[in-house]
Scaffold this active site. Structure first.
Site, mmCIF file in Angstrom:
data_model
loop_
_atom_site.group_PDB
_atom_site.id
_atom_site.type_symbol
_atom_site.label_atom_id
_atom_site.label_comp_id
_atom_site.label_asym_id
_atom_site.label_seq_id
_atom_site.Cartn_x
_atom_site.Cartn_y
_atom_site.Cartn_z
ATOM 1 C CD GLU A 195 11.440 2.697 -9.097
ATOM 2 O OE1 GLU A 195 9.977 2.481 -8.421
ATOM 3 O OE2 GLU A 195 10.976 2.136 -10.207
ATOM 4 C CG HIS A 370 7.832 -0.717 -10.508
ATOM 5 N ND1 HIS A 370 8.719 1.294 -10.599
ATOM 6 C CD2 HIS A 370 6.265 -0.053 -10.210
ATOM 7 C CE1 HIS A 370 7.622 2.237 -11.054
ATOM 8 N NE2 HIS A 370 6.554 0.823 -10.963
#
EC number: 3.1.-.-
Lengths: 557, 557
Positions: A195, A370
């Site tokens: 990601e 993240h």
């Protein structure tokens, strides 16, 4: 469309060149495995649309081959499309316990729970779907119970990271399993899908634990009620709110449907821990002194109907923010939400509350879920993949992630930046990207899935800007004489009662147009309509510089 | 409404609790002086609206007393409302030379230049309007030729800062006049109005000069064409682009109407300096080698129709961005524009350009034009006002500015946080705020100024979400029998050709409703319309979860 033979195919149906509606597909011969099934919110150009989900034409055409949807975690951009997809095809869902718990809430709302096969994933156990073996690794993110997936295919190992960060001091003690990650890489990874959300951010994303320290600090200083708002799904942060409340001898009341939902399921499944009697009903708040209360609420993104927004505008049925209360926004505004959040902060200051807000680094009340660049490099260092496909991000993020992979030694030609629908085929260890499967945005509007198209959206856009002006006229079928009208009706253009002169002129122009057409013996209504549209439209634009939709209605009796 | 007697009144007609449409008013007896006359862009709730300007009812009611509009600088939020206000009343405008030059462009476009009295301000000279003496001080901002205003009234000195920062190494050598500021404060300031935009930011805003160093650095490294986008009005930054171009032996081509306008007027008036032949026509770009070219363009906010956006989507008539070209976004995205800017960055990376973007501190390509907290404190330290009114900002900014003023020793009770329209009256050195003048947003839509109201906007909102469904039916005047229809027409709701069943059902429901009403001998059309609206509306909501505007049209013949 997919080539036959022993090829492994990898592609996205959503999630690349966008943030949201994640859906990735792995196919080996007749076995298709889908990873995640997310939704995303429409931008301002898609007027009236509630939600966007991936176009799954390819899966519907190959529904006999689809073995499962494996869900990496319980965020909307990974589970939000599930009910809508299940309405189109039935397929077993796999996820960890909390992820399934959150999916169940959705399925219940849509009346789909009964007919859906939900299979819990134990990250310690492997299983097989057709020709593909699956195993998992735990990873950190802003929701518990996240996994990355290892696909053992006849062509080799493919790894999908899910959303991740490396939190080395996680709140829930779900440590990232570094040994397992090293082992996977050591065995050899054919392809890595990783990601890219924070690929533009240098450094290493801070641990969720630093937020806990700031929350505790703020709670200690607060003299009256505390209101704290965050993402309901961030169970780690909820846990830290509860812990700070214990330390400062406060009870916690929950506000907002999703907050109540998530807390109850997270406690039930053992992901959130609160002492007996710690969580009280909102109706009980007034039984306690102000310094004994924390209100944990939704609305950190400024959503106008959510709890925080109502509280900030003194518009909540049950509770009120008073001068001297503390309000903490423990979340950053997602791009697009800044104005709504700012409006709330303004309102809170007007109530004379102490407001703790602003970007994470200023207040310490938020960290990202993240990976930043150094963590992305760490993942690449563990996996040492032959092929690399950055996923989950807009183009600039994928691009930056590619640059990182190059610095980590991945061969430039082995990095694939794909669009949704672009297929990477790997055959005899050689990958190439030459073909595409159908893909796109399926728009959800009310109960309609995919029925609102470009024409309807274009009309909504025109209507939103300058409204509509309707000219109704009734003509005699025999001689074409006007029996009634023209009558002018308008919505969203001008306030008709205050625009009499304009309306009179529209009537006159319409009559003149009809007379002229009749003198020229023209009988096709389509020409009448077109002529009225043009002459009225030109008149209005010259006199108002606006372009409402002009809708002539001609009735013959 | 304004109290008689020797009272000095100060109020805002725009600019507090908002960013934009600045307009402040100072009144002493029969002398009204207006400061600035800005516009702002509508947020997404004001569908179809082009611009918002202040409601000037108060000025119109007292037009015989309005002596002047004094303009502090040439930004849209300070000059954008001028043409629309001048259409309602004629009043002399005062501004420095560059400011008047920018206003002239606007007045020309609106055909107002001939009848407007434009008076240049020389910051070194004083003058008098009625009972009020005016003098000025130079101050720094992201456009040259900015002034703060000193009003010498019979009640005492009132200072309005205009937009400001303290740039101690300004690009144009227009240094802030510290001696003058100190002198004003030394004489004694009754009231200070100071701008609050960056009141949430600690520290001291960096000098514009640091941007120049980064631009030069990037220019030196670039091997091919350079495209650089910034606010056209930031003449200092344009100057630094020209200087970096000189040093790297590049010519500068201009792209975008406002860039061409501002550069030509700034050169003409001597605020921008470029050697002869330095600025070339866009059509000449291809006569030069790529490393000899800089393209200076508009569109740094991602405006879809501006030069940069067209270039990024390879959609520009004259120029093309090629792989290896350098693109610099020398501006940060104003809140609300982030998505559009990101889309451009994505597109530029897809063209394989080297893109220098991101927030100022990362790339050094932008600094704010507004004072941070330490500069606000410096202004307060110079002025030592008795009364303080923070202006130019949303509530949280005014609030933070108040806190700064308190730390600087201004008496808590002497700080007024006002709404637009709230009047601060000062009489015998005592200030109080008890009354209000009319104020608000005047919406500009096409040629209409203020004619679009809440009903039209509400309809646009409804139309934008779910469109409109029109049911037309013709009845016999004599017996009420249906002669024609029901005919259903729809825009922005569903695509009618694909929704035959739904439309058939609407027809059936309408017929049933009419029959029932006729059986009950009801004859008022309003009841017919209401009944059709409700029954069709309920049916559609149940079956689609959408709520289009239902518009029944009944024609009697």
């Amino acid at each position: 469309m997919v080539t036959k033979g022993n090829a492994l195919s990898i592609f996205a149906l959503g999630g690349v060149n966008e943030i949201g509606k994640n859906m990735y597909v792995l196919q080996y011969e007749d076995d298709i495995i889908v990873i995640d099934c997310g939704s995303k919110f429409p931008d301002e150009s898609l007027l009236g649309i509630d939600l966007i989900i991936p176009d799954i034409s390819y899966l519907l055409e190959n529904s006999d081959k689809v073995r499962a949807i494996i869900v990496t975690h319980g965020h909307e951009d990974h589970i939000g499309g599930i009910p809508y997809i299940l309405k189109q095809m039935n397929v077993p869902i796999y996820g960890t316990r909390l992820t399934l718990g959150l999916i169940e809430i959705k399925l219940k709302e849509h009346g789909l729970l009964r007919n859906t096969e939900l299979n819990p994933i134990d990250p310690e156990l492997n299983f097989t779907l057709g020709s593909i073996g699956l195993s998992f690794f735990r990873i950190n993110h802003s929701i518990p119970d996240c996994v990355g997936i290892v696909f053992d295919t006849p062509e080799g190992i493919v790894v999908h990271t899910g959303d991740f960060k490396f939190d080395l001091t996680p709140v829930n003690e779900q440590h990232p399993d570094l040994y397992r990650l090293a082992e996977i890489g050591h065995k050899g990874v054919l392809a890595l899908l990783s990601e890219s959300t924070n690929a533009e951010r240098p450094g290493f994303t801070p641990s969720e634990r630093i937020v806990g320290a700031h929350i505790e600090d703020a709670f200690t200083k607060a003299k009256q009620k505390i209101f704290i708002s965050t993402f309901a799904s961030n169970v780690h942060r909820l846990q830290q709110v509860i812990e700070a409340s214990i330390k400062t001898h406060r009870k916690v009341a929950l506000l907002g449907r999703s907050m109540v939902n998530v807390v109850s399921i997270a406690i039930e499944l053992g992901y959130l821990h609160a002492p007996e009697g710690m969580i009280i009903d909102v109706n009980e708040v007034n039984k306690y002194a102000p310094h004994e209360i924390v209100v944990l609420c939704t609305g950190s993104q400024g959503e106008p109907m959510a709890a925080l927004s109502r509280l900030a505008s003194s518009n909540h049925r049950q509770l009120e923010i008073l001068a001297g209360d503390t309000v903490i926004l423990a979340a950053t505004a997602i791009p697009g939400n800044e104005r709504n959040v700012s409006r709330i902060v303004d309102n809170l200051f007007q109530l004379k509350a102490n407001v703790i807000y602003g970007s994470g680094s200023v207040t310490g009340m938020h960290v990202s879920g993240h990976a930043s660049q150094e963590e992305m490099k760490l993942m690449l260092a563990f996996m040492k993949p032959k092929y690399f496909i950055p996923i989950h991000g807009e183009f600039r993020m994928l691009h930056q992630h590619r640059l990182l992979a190059e610095t980590m030694g991945v061969d430039k030609d082995n990095i694939f930046i794909v669009n949704n629908g672009d297929v990477v085929d790997i055959h005899n260890q050689e990958a190439r990207q030459t073909r595409k499967v159908s893909n796109g945005n399926t728009l959800v509007d009310g109960l309609g899935i995919g029925d609102v198209g470009t024409i309807v959206l274009r009309d909504r856009k025109l209507l939103s800007e300058d409204g509509i002006l309707i000219v109704v006229i009734t003509l005699n079928k025999m001689d074409g004489k006007i029996i009634s009208g023209p009558d002018v009706i308008s919505r969203g253009f001008v306030y008709v009662r205050e625009s009499e002169r304009l309306i009179d002129e529209v009537n006159a122009i319409t009559l003149k147009a009809i007379n002229q057409l009749q003198e020229n013996k023209i009988t096709q209504w389509s020409i009448y309509k077109q002529t009225i549209k043009e002459s009225v439209g030109n008149y209005l634009y010259t006199n108002t510089k606006r372009r409402p939709i002009i809708l002539p209605i001609i009735i013959e009796v």
